[in-house]
Motif scaffolding. Structure first.
Motif, mmCIF file in Angstrom:
data_model
loop_
_atom_site.group_PDB
_atom_site.id
_atom_site.type_symbol
_atom_site.label_atom_id
_atom_site.label_comp_id
_atom_site.label_asym_id
_atom_site.label_seq_id
_atom_site.Cartn_x
_atom_site.Cartn_y
_atom_site.Cartn_z
ATOM 1 N N VAL A 29 0.841 -1.204 0.000
ATOM 2 C CA VAL A 29 0.000 0.000 0.000
ATOM 3 C C VAL A 29 0.876 1.254 0.000
ATOM 4 O O VAL A 29 0.623 2.194 -0.763
ATOM 5 N N LEU A 30 1.893 1.272 0.834
ATOM 6 C CA LEU A 30 2.771 2.444 0.895
ATOM 7 C C LEU A 30 3.537 2.641 -0.414
ATOM 8 O O LEU A 30 3.659 3.772 -0.901
ATOM 9 N N ALA A 31 4.057 1.563 -0.975
ATOM 10 C CA ALA A 31 4.797 1.686 -2.233
ATOM 11 C C ALA A 31 3.896 2.196 -3.354
ATOM 12 O O ALA A 31 4.290 3.070 -4.140
ATOM 13 N N LEU A 32 2.668 1.699 -3.406
ATOM 14 C CA LEU A 32 1.715 2.159 -4.426
ATOM 15 C C LEU A 32 1.335 3.617 -4.195
ATOM 16 O O LEU A 32 1.326 4.421 -5.134
ATOM 17 N N ALA A 33 1.027 3.976 -2.948
ATOM 18 C CA ALA A 33 0.667 5.367 -2.645
ATOM 19 C C ALA A 33 1.830 6.305 -2.985
ATOM 20 O O ALA A 33 1.617 7.378 -3.557
ATOM 21 N N GLY A 34 3.035 5.899 -2.631
ATOM 22 C CA GLY A 34 4.194 6.730 -2.945
ATOM 23 C C GLY A 34 4.369 6.920 -4.442
ATOM 24 O O GLY A 34 4.690 8.015 -4.910
ATOM 25 N N THR A 35 4.131 5.872 -5.193
ATOM 26 C CA THR A 35 4.231 5.960 -6.655
ATOM 27 C C THR A 35 3.195 6.934 -7.206
ATOM 28 O O THR A 35 3.494 7.736 -8.092
ATOM 29 N N THR A 36 1.973 6.896 -6.649
ATOM 30 C CA THR A 36 0.948 7.826 -7.142
ATOM 31 C C THR A 36 1.261 9.270 -6.738
ATOM 32 O O THR A 36 0.859 10.195 -7.441
ATOM 33 N N HIS A 37 1.985 9.452 -5.630
ATOM 34 C CA HIS A 37 2.434 10.805 -5.260
ATOM 35 C C HIS A 37 3.297 11.396 -6.378
ATOM 36 O O HIS A 37 3.252 12.593 -6.639
ATOM 37 N N LEU A 38 4.109 10.555 -6.985
ATOM 38 C CA LEU A 38 5.051 11.016 -7.992
ATOM 39 C C LEU A 38 4.456 11.061 -9.394
ATOM 40 O O LEU A 38 5.066 11.626 -10.298
ATOM 41 N N THR A 39 3.276 10.481 -9.570
ATOM 42 C CA THR A 39 2.717 10.375 -10.924
ATOM 43 C C THR A 39 1.295 10.911 -10.996
ATOM 44 O O THR A 39 1.092 12.115 -11.024
ATOM 45 N N VAL A 40 0.324 10.037 -10.986
ATOM 46 C CA VAL A 40 -1.053 10.368 -11.343
ATOM 47 C C VAL A 40 -1.845 11.151 -10.300
ATOM 48 O O VAL A 40 -2.869 11.745 -10.634
ATOM 49 N N ALA A 41 -1.414 11.172 -9.046
ATOM 50 C CA ALA A 41 -2.225 11.828 -8.002
ATOM 51 C C ALA A 41 -1.507 13.010 -7.354
ATOM 52 O O ALA A 41 -1.860 13.413 -6.249
ATOM 53 N N ARG A 42 -0.543 13.591 -8.042
ATOM 54 C CA ARG A 42 0.216 14.695 -7.435
ATOM 55 C C ARG A 42 -0.674 15.840 -7.001
ATOM 56 O O ARG A 42 -0.550 16.364 -5.898
ATOM 57 N N GLU A 43 -1.590 16.257 -7.867
ATOM 58 C CA GLU A 43 -2.463 17.379 -7.519
ATOM 59 C C GLU A 43 -3.410 17.025 -6.377
ATOM 60 O O GLU A 43 -3.664 17.859 -5.502
ATOM 61 N N GLU A 44 -3.920 15.805 -6.369
ATOM 62 C CA GLU A 44 -4.813 15.371 -5.293
ATOM 63 C C GLU A 44 -4.080 15.427 -3.950
ATOM 64 O O GLU A 44 -4.630 15.901 -2.957
ATOM 65 N N PHE A 45 -2.842 14.952 -3.919
ATOM 66 C CA PHE A 45 -2.084 14.961 -2.673
ATOM 67 C C PHE A 45 -1.720 16.387 -2.242
ATOM 68 O O PHE A 45 -1.610 16.666 -1.050
ATOM 69 N N GLN A 46 -1.555 17.297 -3.190
ATOM 70 C CA GLN A 46 -1.254 18.686 -2.838
ATOM 71 C C GLN A 46 -2.397 19.309 -2.030
ATOM 72 O O GLN A 46 -2.161 20.191 -1.208
ATOM 73 N N ALA A 47 -3.604 18.821 -2.225
ATOM 74 C CA ALA A 47 -4.753 19.339 -1.476
ATOM 75 C C ALA A 47 -4.630 19.043 0.009
ATOM 76 O O ALA A 47 -5.282 19.683 0.833
ATOM 77 N N GLN A 48 -3.802 18.097 0.372
ATOM 78 C CA GLN A 48 -3.636 17.732 1.777
ATOM 79 C C GLN A 48 -2.502 18.486 2.460
ATOM 80 O O GLN A 48 -2.346 18.373 3.666
ATOM 81 N N VAL A 49 -1.715 19.204 1.708
ATOM 82 C CA VAL A 49 -0.619 19.965 2.326
ATOM 83 C C VAL A 49 -1.228 21.213 2.955
ATOM 84 O O VAL A 49 -1.844 22.028 2.261
ATOM 85 N N PRO A 50 -1.088 21.369 4.264
ATOM 86 C CA PRO A 50 -1.692 22.543 4.923
ATOM 87 C C PRO A 50 -1.157 23.848 4.346
ATOM 88 O O PRO A 50 0.030 23.953 4.011
ATOM 89 N N THR A 51 -2.034 24.825 4.242
ATOM 90 C CA THR A 51 -1.631 26.119 3.677
ATOM 91 C C THR A 51 -0.581 26.809 4.542
ATOM 92 O O THR A 51 0.201 27.601 4.043
ATOM 93 N N TRP A 52 -0.549 26.503 5.836
ATOM 94 C CA TRP A 52 0.408 27.117 6.746
ATOM 95 C C TRP A 52 1.787 26.464 6.683
ATOM 96 O O TRP A 52 2.744 26.980 7.241
ATOM 97 N N PHE A 53 1.897 25.305 6.006
ATOM 98 C CA PHE A 53 3.179 24.602 5.961
ATOM 99 C C PHE A 53 4.146 25.371 5.069
ATOM 100 O O PHE A 53 3.829 25.668 3.923
ATOM 101 N N PRO A 54 5.339 25.703 5.586
ATOM 102 C CA PRO A 54 6.249 26.605 4.877
ATOM 103 C C PRO A 54 7.097 25.940 3.788
ATOM 104 O O PRO A 54 8.327 26.032 3.794
ATOM 105 N N ALA A 55 6.437 25.265 2.868
ATOM 106 C CA ALA A 55 7.157 24.645 1.755
ATOM 107 C C ALA A 55 6.221 24.555 0.567
ATOM 108 O O ALA A 55 4.996 24.597 0.711
ATOM 109 N N ASP A 56 6.815 24.435 -0.601
ATOM 110 C CA ASP A 56 6.039 24.287 -1.822
ATOM 111 C C ASP A 56 5.245 22.979 -1.757
ATOM 112 O O ASP A 56 5.832 21.914 -1.512
#
Length: 153
Positions: A29-56
């Protein structure tokens, strides 16, 4: 008992098989999720990064994807003596990313089909379950208990 010697009941064969299946499943599960972070679900995962977090947000998604792939590989391949440590690392990772799940609920950000407050709140329950899954399937809890039992006061 000698100092530092741990005497414990051996796990039952069925218990060991269940833990192994759980560990391998979590690793996959982790390997698959990590792969989708780098490919098809990058924008979806960006929605989970808090706006206050000081990084791109994209850099956070890419970095967390690499970490997830590494943790997944470690869960799949770690030798027995290292599994508990990998379990603690995976549990720590799940705790570290929990603020992103909270942020998604608080900011009412839609992603991954979570388009209601109820759906986002239910998802929050899943994160502690992942922590428990990591600790149980790697024997990390058992390792901690054994280390505590070995202490002499």
């Amino acid at each position: 008992m000698l100092r530092g010697e741990v005497v414990a009941d051996p796990p039952s064969r069925g218990s060991g098989v269940r833990r192994t299946v759980g560990r391998l499943g979590l690793g996959a599960v982790l390997a698959l999720a990590g792969t989708t972070h780098l490919t098809v679900a990058r924008e979806e995962f960006q929605a989970q990064v808090p706006t206050w977090f000081p990084a791109d947000p994209d850099a956070v998604v890419l970095a967390s994807g690499v970490v997830e792939i590494a943790l997944g590989a470690a869960l799949l391949a770690a030798p027995g003596r290292r599994r508990a440590a990998v379990g603690w690392l995976a549990a720590g990772f799940f705790v570290a990313i929990f603020p992103g799940n909270i942020s998604q609920l608080v900011t009412r950000t839609d992603a991954f089909g979570l388009e209601s407050d109820t759906a986002r709140a239910v998802r929050l329950v899943g994160q502690p379950l992942l922590v428990l899954w990591a600790l149980w399937s790697t024997g990390a809890w058992r390792s901690l208990r054994a280390a505590r039992a070995a202490r002499t006061w």
